[in-house]
Design a protein around this motif. Structure first.
Motif, mmCIF file in Angstrom:
data_model
loop_
_atom_site.group_PDB
_atom_site.id
_atom_site.type_symbol
_atom_site.label_atom_id
_atom_site.label_comp_id
_atom_site.label_asym_id
_atom_site.label_seq_id
_atom_site.Cartn_x
_atom_site.Cartn_y
_atom_site.Cartn_z
ATOM 1 N N ALA A 2 43.132 42.556 46.700
ATOM 2 C CA ALA A 2 43.149 42.174 46.381
ATOM 3 C C ALA A 2 42.913 40.977 46.003
ATOM 4 O O ALA A 2 44.080 40.819 46.950
ATOM 5 C CB ALA A 2 43.104 42.829 45.080
ATOM 6 N N VAL A 3 42.244 40.025 45.518
ATOM 7 C CA VAL A 3 42.646 38.650 44.815
ATOM 8 C C VAL A 3 43.206 38.983 43.247
ATOM 9 O O VAL A 3 42.175 38.724 42.741
ATOM 10 C CB VAL A 3 41.818 37.487 45.581
ATOM 11 N N LEU A 4 43.753 37.946 42.783
ATOM 12 C CA LEU A 4 44.106 37.469 41.948
ATOM 13 C C LEU A 4 43.362 36.664 41.121
ATOM 14 O O LEU A 4 42.460 35.691 42.022
ATOM 15 C CB LEU A 4 45.991 36.961 41.133
ATOM 16 N N THR A 5 42.731 36.502 39.934
ATOM 17 C CA THR A 5 41.321 36.186 38.848
ATOM 18 C C THR A 5 42.393 35.059 38.380
ATOM 19 O O THR A 5 41.790 34.212 38.110
ATOM 20 C CB THR A 5 40.464 36.828 38.595
ATOM 21 N N ALA A 6 43.638 35.018 37.654
ATOM 22 C CA ALA A 6 44.316 33.331 36.793
ATOM 23 C C ALA A 6 45.303 33.742 37.723
ATOM 24 O O ALA A 6 46.045 34.923 38.221
ATOM 25 C CB ALA A 6 43.525 34.349 35.565
ATOM 26 N N LEU A 16 53.361 33.673 40.162
ATOM 27 C CA LEU A 16 51.577 33.952 41.310
ATOM 28 C C LEU A 16 51.002 33.451 40.664
ATOM 29 O O LEU A 16 49.703 33.621 40.242
ATOM 30 C CB LEU A 16 51.200 35.861 40.958
ATOM 31 N N PRO A 17 50.186 32.489 41.558
ATOM 32 C CA PRO A 17 49.127 31.545 41.192
ATOM 33 C C PRO A 17 47.906 32.462 41.198
ATOM 34 O O PRO A 17 47.427 33.669 42.535
ATOM 35 C CB PRO A 17 48.909 30.069 42.273
ATOM 36 N N ALA A 18 46.524 32.380 40.423
ATOM 37 C CA ALA A 18 45.249 32.481 41.205
ATOM 38 C C ALA A 18 44.915 32.486 42.399
ATOM 39 O O ALA A 18 45.296 31.141 43.520
ATOM 40 C CB ALA A 18 44.422 31.620 39.985
ATOM 41 N N GLY A 19 44.295 33.481 42.592
ATOM 42 C CA GLY A 19 43.873 33.579 44.688
ATOM 43 C C GLY A 19 44.633 33.533 45.885
ATOM 44 O O GLY A 19 44.427 34.134 46.238
ATOM 45 N N SER A 20 46.110 34.206 44.800
ATOM 46 C CA SER A 20 47.140 34.839 45.305
ATOM 47 C C SER A 20 46.282 36.452 46.002
ATOM 48 O O SER A 20 45.525 36.712 45.351
ATOM 49 C CB SER A 20 48.932 35.427 44.721
ATOM 50 N N ARG A 21 46.756 36.732 47.121
ATOM 51 C CA ARG A 21 46.118 38.143 47.998
ATOM 52 C C ARG A 21 47.240 38.503 47.964
ATOM 53 O O ARG A 21 48.620 38.428 48.707
ATOM 54 C CB ARG A 21 45.804 37.426 49.299
ATOM 55 N N THR A 47 51.866 45.670 38.617
ATOM 56 C CA THR A 47 50.659 46.731 37.806
ATOM 57 C C THR A 47 50.192 45.361 37.149
ATOM 58 O O THR A 47 50.521 44.566 36.652
ATOM 59 C CB THR A 47 51.320 47.480 37.221
ATOM 60 N N LEU A 48 48.886 45.778 37.342
ATOM 61 C CA LEU A 48 47.456 44.560 37.057
ATOM 62 C C LEU A 48 46.184 45.591 36.373
ATOM 63 O O LEU A 48 46.199 46.630 36.886
ATOM 64 C CB LEU A 48 47.737 43.396 38.123
ATOM 65 N N GLU A 49 45.980 45.056 35.250
ATOM 66 C CA GLU A 49 45.022 45.760 34.934
ATOM 67 C C GLU A 49 43.520 45.283 36.047
ATOM 68 O O GLU A 49 43.724 43.849 36.681
ATOM 69 C CB GLU A 49 44.490 45.515 33.290
ATOM 70 N N ALA A 50 42.605 45.822 35.594
ATOM 71 C CA ALA A 50 41.657 45.918 36.775
ATOM 72 C C ALA A 50 40.792 44.385 36.405
ATOM 73 O O ALA A 50 40.766 43.762 37.510
ATOM 74 C CB ALA A 50 40.142 46.739 36.167
ATOM 75 N N ASP A 51 40.411 44.243 35.663
ATOM 76 C CA ASP A 51 40.439 42.826 35.040
ATOM 77 C C ASP A 51 40.597 41.515 35.471
ATOM 78 O O ASP A 51 40.355 39.882 36.085
ATOM 79 C CB ASP A 51 39.914 42.213 33.512
ATOM 80 N N GLN A 52 41.819 41.686 36.243
ATOM 81 C CA GLN A 52 43.088 40.493 37.207
ATOM 82 C C GLN A 52 42.223 40.230 37.879
ATOM 83 O O GLN A 52 43.683 39.429 38.735
ATOM 84 C CB GLN A 52 44.257 40.812 35.902
ATOM 85 N N LEU A 53 41.918 41.243 38.236
ATOM 86 C CA LEU A 53 41.997 41.806 40.244
ATOM 87 C C LEU A 53 40.533 41.346 40.672
ATOM 88 O O LEU A 53 39.081 41.814 39.470
ATOM 89 C CB LEU A 53 42.467 42.836 40.736
ATOM 90 N N LYS A 54 39.869 40.850 41.688
ATOM 91 C CA LYS A 54 38.309 40.780 42.659
ATOM 92 C C LYS A 54 39.117 41.801 44.081
ATOM 93 O O LYS A 54 40.015 40.918 44.486
ATOM 94 C CB LYS A 54 37.864 39.648 42.456
ATOM 95 N N GLU A 55 37.823 41.841 44.560
ATOM 96 C CA GLU A 55 38.018 42.324 45.468
ATOM 97 C C GLU A 55 38.285 41.581 46.630
ATOM 98 O O GLU A 55 37.695 40.114 46.703
ATOM 99 C CB GLU A 55 36.547 43.297 46.365
#
Length: 59
Positions: A2-6, A16-21, A47-55
């Motif tokens: 997954a990748v952080l969206t923000a 952790l910067p946006a785009g961290s894998r 632990t992150l909520e679903a809207d904080q990540l993308k595949e």
């Protein structure tokens, strides 16, 4: 994977910067939240909520 969206700031002040894998290691409540292990820019398990990540796209 997954990748952080923000960017997110952890309780210890590191960011952790946006785009961290990271690797998803645990799924909560049918995908409402995820536990994700990051190795870069530093090691952290968060632990992150679903809207904080993308595949993540395949490497």
């Amino acid at each position: 994977m997954a990748v952080l969206t923000a960017s997110i700031t952890l309780s210890d002040g590191r960011t952790l910067p946006a785009g961290s894998r990271g690797a998803i290691v645990l799924v909560y409540e049918n995908g409402a939240a995820y536990e994700v292990e990051f190795s870069k820019p530093f090691r952290a398990v968060v632990t992150l909520e679903a809207d904080q990540l993308k595949e993540a796209e395949p490497a």
